[in-house]
Design a protein around this motif. Structure first.
Motif, PDB file in Angstrom:
ATOM      1  N   PRO A   1      61.509  10.707  23.914  1.00 12.24           N
ATOM      2  CA  PRO A   1      62.823  10.143  24.246  1.00 12.24           C
ATOM      3  C   PRO A   1      63.871  11.249  24.207  1.00 12.24           C
ATOM      4  O   PRO A   1      63.763  12.174  23.404  1.00 12.24           O
TER       5      PRO A   1
ATOM      6  N   CYS B   1      55.572   5.757  38.097  1.00 12.35           N
ATOM      7  CA  CYS B   1      56.665   5.201  37.286  1.00 12.35           C
ATOM      8  C   CYS B   1      56.161   4.955  35.865  1.00 12.35           C
ATOM      9  O   CYS B   1      56.852   5.253  34.888  1.00 12.35           O
TER      10      CYS B   1
ATOM     11  N   SER C   1      55.808   8.144  33.995  1.00 14.07           N
ATOM     12  CA  SER C   1      57.114   8.598  33.521  1.00 14.07           C
ATOM     13  C   SER C   1      57.544   7.841  32.276  1.00 14.07           C
ATOM     14  O   SER C   1      58.077   8.421  31.323  1.00 14.07           O
ATOM     15  N   MET C   2      57.315   6.526  32.285  1.00 15.09           N
ATOM     16  CA  MET C   2      57.685   5.716  31.113  1.00 15.09           C
ATOM     17  C   MET C   2      56.888   6.153  29.888  1.00 15.09           C
ATOM     18  O   MET C   2      57.424   6.282  28.792  1.00 15.09           O
TER      19      MET C   2
ATOM     20  N   ALA D   1      58.228   9.253  28.641  1.00 16.05           N
ATOM     21  CA  ALA D   1      59.554   9.030  28.069  1.00 16.05           C
ATOM     22  C   ALA D   1      59.461   8.405  26.683  1.00 16.05           C
ATOM     23  O   ALA D   1      60.234   8.748  25.780  1.00 16.05           O
TER      24      ALA D   1
ATOM     25  N   ILE E   1      65.034   6.532  25.388  1.00 14.07           N
ATOM     26  CA  ILE E   1      63.864   6.447  26.256  1.00 14.07           C
ATOM     27  C   ILE E   1      64.240   6.349  27.729  1.00 14.07           C
ATOM     28  O   ILE E   1      63.675   7.041  28.580  1.00 14.07           O
ATOM     29  N   MET E   2      65.228   5.504  28.042  1.00 16.17           N
ATOM     30  CA  MET E   2      65.539   5.289  29.445  1.00 16.17           C
ATOM     31  C   MET E   2      66.055   6.562  30.118  1.00 16.17           C
ATOM     32  O   MET E   2      65.651   6.889  31.238  1.00 16.17           O
ATOM     33  N   ALA E   3      66.940   7.272  29.433  1.00 15.30           N
ATOM     34  CA  ALA E   3      67.482   8.505  29.996  1.00 15.30           C
ATOM     35  C   ALA E   3      66.367   9.495  30.260  1.00 15.30           C
ATOM     36  O   ALA E   3      66.311  10.167  31.297  1.00 15.30           O
ATOM     37  N   SER E   4      65.432   9.542  29.323  1.00 14.38           N
ATOM     38  CA  SER E   4      64.304  10.440  29.459  1.00 14.38           C
ATOM     39  C   SER E   4      63.401  10.012  30.618  1.00 14.38           C
ATOM     40  O   SER E   4      62.909  10.850  31.385  1.00 14.38           O
ATOM     41  N   ALA E   5      63.204   8.687  30.752  1.00 15.84           N
ATOM     42  CA  ALA E   5      62.359   8.165  31.832  1.00 15.84           C
ATOM     43  C   ALA E   5      62.937   8.545  33.182  1.00 15.84           C
ATOM     44  O   ALA E   5      62.206   8.931  34.108  1.00 15.84           O
ATOM     45  N   VAL E   6      64.266   8.442  33.300  1.00 17.13           N
ATOM     46  CA  VAL E   6      64.911   8.795  34.564  1.00 17.13           C
ATOM     47  C   VAL E   6      64.651  10.265  34.892  1.00 17.13           C
ATOM     48  O   VAL E   6      64.387  10.634  36.031  1.00 17.13           O
TER      49      VAL E   6
END
Lengths: 126, 252
Positions: free
Chosen positions: B194, B183, B186-187, B190, B200-205
């Motif tokens: 991004p 995880c 991934s962050m 991300a 960033i969050m969309a990319s992390a997912v």
């Protein structure tokens, strides 16, 4: 006591069986899959997210040295070296521990003590 | 002489290692790749790791000065990371990945010591295997050798306080520590990449979507193997395990 031993051995056997199952099932179930590293997938995702080719700005040292990608056979060799180092150390330590336990238990029995109340061994690794 | 339970466990455990060798899948799995993080990120992640590495080095020195005998547990924790992180296991997604192996060190010695053991393995892989990388060393150390182990260590301590069965406890702590490592990876990716639309969050997912399904079964294996090695140690290294506080010292 004997019951306890069997139980632990059984637990160990079950854990190992499950481990093998998890590792083997994909291999058998997904016929023809390449099982490539998921960092390839990661790189593709980087390109998808940024919407363009991504050029890494730094090449792995070894690849720079040999001027190309590491042949996969060599990579396997080096991975095995890594595994080997680890297994060697673990096996050595377990060997030491097993021997220590066996001989200190024997010593305690000879001295008339209860085997499970064995004394703490005094020898050190140094 | 019949085998003792610990010897039995040892035999079986060594058998597993042999079988695990049977997967010579030539592929590199996932740490963050060399040259994929911007320089600023490389330095920043590295700096975040420093306090842990310093604390870990000091802790190792003190531990060994006080009790030289603990070297054997330390060596085994390090070797466990070496072995486990070198085994690439095929997964349900048709790709393969490897585990972290840092759970054992985290449970026995805590995250600071684990960070030092982990970075040794990461340097080995970065230089010799072109796996992970020197530029991404900081980021990979943070995810695999610090944040994952912190979670493992914390979960284990909590479970212990809650009176959870020790095997179940170790399994959960080690498996979730492994998952959490990825995880974080991934962050980190991300933050470096991004997504144009969702940030960033969309990319992390998205990155998590690549890593998580592959890693999930492996996290289970990591949990199982960590339980196995502790089972082996428990019968054989009682004094040392008491010393590190894994086993309570018996009074009397």
């Amino acid at each position: 006591m004997n019951k306890g031993m069997d139980k632990d051995a059984r637990t160990a056997a079950v854990l190992i069986a499950v481990t093998l199952l998890i590792a083997l099932v994909p291999l058998l179930a997904l016929k023809g899959a390449q099982f490539e590293g998921s960092d390839g997938a990661g790189s593709e995702m980087v390109e998808e997210v940024t919407g363009g080719e991504h050029e890494p700005w730094f090449e792995p040292v070894l690849e720079t040295l040999i001027g190309g990608e590491l042949p996969s056979e060599m990579e396997t060799l080096l991975f095995c070296v890594q595994t080997g180092i680890g297994v060697g150390v673990i096996a050595y330590c377990f060997g030491y521990l097993v021997a220590r336990k066996r001989y200190s238990a024997e010593g305690a029995t000879e001295a008339g003590a209860q085997p499970h109340e064995r004394q703490r061994p005094e020898e050190s690794l140094a | 002489m019949p085998y003792t339970k610990s010897e039995k466990g040892l035999l079986v455990a060594s058998g597993v290692l042999v079988l695990a060798f049977a997967f010579p899948e030539a592929a590199s799995a996932m740490h963050i790749m060399e040259g994929y993080l911007p320089l600023v990120h490389c330095v920043a992640w590295g700096v975040v790791c420093l306090p842990f590495l310093v604390a870990g080095t000091i802790s190792i020195r003190n531990t060994l000065e006080q009790n030289r005998r603990l070297l054997i547990l330390l060596a085994m924790s390090g070797a466990f990371i070496f072995v486990i992180s070198s085994l690439k296991i095929p997964s349900v997604t048709g790709s393969c990945s490897h585990m972290t192996g840092t759970g054992l060190a985290a449970i026995l010695f805590g995250p600071a010591v684990t960070s030092v053991l982990g970075i040794i393995v990461l340097i080995f892989q970065a230089i010799l295997l072109a796996h992970g990388g020197l530029t991404s060393l900081g980021a990979n150390t943070l995810s695999m050798a610090i944040v994952g182990p912190v979670l493992t260590w914390g979960l284990y301590a909590l479970g212990r306080r809650a009176g959870l069965n020790w095997k179940v406890n170790i399994f959960i702590a080690a498996a979730l520590g492994d998952l959490f490592t990825y995880c974080i990876t991934s962050m980190q990716l991300a933050i470096a990449y991004p997504s144009a639309a969702g940030g960033i969050m969309a990319s992390a997912v998205k990155f998590l979507g690549v890593f998580a399904p592959t890693q999930l079964p492996l996290a289970v294996i990591e949990g199982l193997l960590t339980v196995l090695i502790v089972m082996g140690l428990k019968g054989l290294a009682e004094p040392e395990l008491q010393e590190v506080g894994f086993l309570k010292v018996k009074v009397g």
